[in-house]
Design a protein around this motif. Sequence first.
Motif, short mmCIF file in Angstrom:
data_model
loop_
_atom_site.label_atom_id
_atom_site.label_comp_id
_atom_site.label_asym_id
_atom_site.label_seq_id
_atom_site.Cartn_x
_atom_site.Cartn_y
_atom_site.Cartn_z
N SER A 189 97.57 105.05 -17.64
CA SER A 189 96.31 105.02 -18.37
C SER A 189 96.49 105.45 -19.83
O SER A 189 95.75 105.00 -20.71
CB SER A 189 95.28 105.91 -17.68
OG SER A 189 95.77 107.23 -17.50
N VAL A 192 97.74 102.44 -21.69
CA VAL A 192 96.60 101.54 -21.90
C VAL A 192 95.82 101.94 -23.15
O VAL A 192 95.46 101.10 -23.98
CB VAL A 192 95.68 101.54 -20.66
CG1 VAL A 192 94.37 100.82 -20.96
CG2 VAL A 192 96.38 100.91 -19.47
N PRO A 309 91.27 96.92 -23.56
CA PRO A 309 92.40 96.85 -22.63
C PRO A 309 92.19 95.72 -21.62
O PRO A 309 91.07 95.39 -21.25
CB PRO A 309 92.36 98.21 -21.91
CG PRO A 309 91.63 99.11 -22.85
CD PRO A 309 90.61 98.24 -23.53
N GLY A 311 93.48 94.43 -17.80
CA GLY A 311 94.17 94.74 -16.55
C GLY A 311 93.82 93.68 -15.52
O GLY A 311 93.35 92.60 -15.84
N ARG A 382 98.86 94.52 -22.35
CA ARG A 382 99.92 95.41 -22.80
C ARG A 382 101.19 94.60 -23.08
O ARG A 382 101.26 93.43 -22.75
CB ARG A 382 100.18 96.47 -21.73
CG ARG A 382 99.19 97.62 -21.75
CD ARG A 382 99.07 98.29 -20.39
NE ARG A 382 98.19 97.55 -19.49
CZ ARG A 382 98.06 97.80 -18.19
NH1 ARG A 382 98.79 98.75 -17.63
NH2 ARG A 382 97.23 97.10 -17.45
#
Length: 428
Positions: A189, A192, A309, A311, A382
């Motif tokens: 995290s 991130v 971010p 994910g 990322r």
Amino acid sequence: MRRRRLVGASLALAVAAGIAACSAEAGTPTLTWYINPDNGGQAEIAKQCTQEAGGRYRIETSLLPRDAASQREQLARRLAAKDSSIDIMSLDPPFIPELAEPGFLAPVPQDVAQKTTDGVVQGAIDGASWKGELVTVPFWANTQLLWYRKSVAEAAGLDMTKPVTWQQILDAAQSQGKLVAVQGAKAESLTVWINALVASAGGQIVTNPEAPGTEMQLGLDSDAGRKAAQIIGDIGRSGIGGPGLPTADESASLTLFQGDKGSFMVNWPFVWSSTVTGVEQGTFDKALLDDIGWTTYPLTDEGGKPTPPYGGINLGVGAFSKHPDLAYQAAECIVTPEHQATYFATNGNPAANTKAYDDPAVQEAYPMYQEIRDSLQQAVPRSQTPYYNEVSTGLQQTWYPPSSVDPDTTPQKSTDLITSVLRGESLL
């Protein structure tokens, strides 16, 4: 005569075994889908797709470890051993290049690529690709929003209908004596958070992600990297992140935000369903739910661009699967907009396909569905590199604890450590 009887019995057993083997091969092929832990949604989709297959295949699920790093380790080791039992995998996007580069993923057929990316948000397509080619199938996508307490923002005079910067929300929280909920734990995290801050300032953590490890260039020692370090360091040293910041993960951040000191928080959409459940169970008063607002992830700098971010989970097919064609047929079934919508509404994992957001069940369960969809269109994955584990672990070692992060030294320190590790000169 005794020898003849023994030979006859052996032949009979051999024939029976051969018939059994042929019968097994002639039966319905079983595909094993390695899934990350959830609330049972993937197992239910596997059941539905098995029924819809009409006997062409059946899907069985096998549960991976809870944390992403352990999932990566288990799958990478088994694929390196050419494990043919891995048909379908639920993969965390940052680890996809590491599996794609050595050929551990079966190529995505062109027709499958077209069908499974139609209507899919760009962030999910980027996260499912390596070297400009789709190597996995987008399943569900995730993004962080900026959550805020309406009462705090209003009292501080902050207009939340416009994009806001980190400095603005920090100033607003401080003016009201409140805390800002972020993830400062030494975990993924934190990576991130760093990536989102650097990207919003116009930078990249890795500037040449397709390069060999010994030639990799980092963009941390830059204006973007120093600005990211300034924000994290300021939050860490000022105490505005709360006393538990060094151990704060997503759940701890939510607890802080739901408390009396809550003001602003960056976090995933699960926070809404979690709070709704808390109200239904009597843990929280409904006034808390009514006081929660949401908007796009904050900007690192005024005039910058929102880079929330990204994910989620993509589906990879093992290169050593005995049934790659069937596995991709199953993957097509798994990621239909209808299945994504149901999975979103019941398990809280946002859909990668924009069509799923038109489902009334999704809109009822997540009234911020529009903001989630828009955020996913802007989200930045990322660093896409086969050496992601080294990059992420190196960041966590040098940007931790948040109170120690210094814009004058941390970006260079992390650059030196990560490049040294990639050249084989240091160990993590």
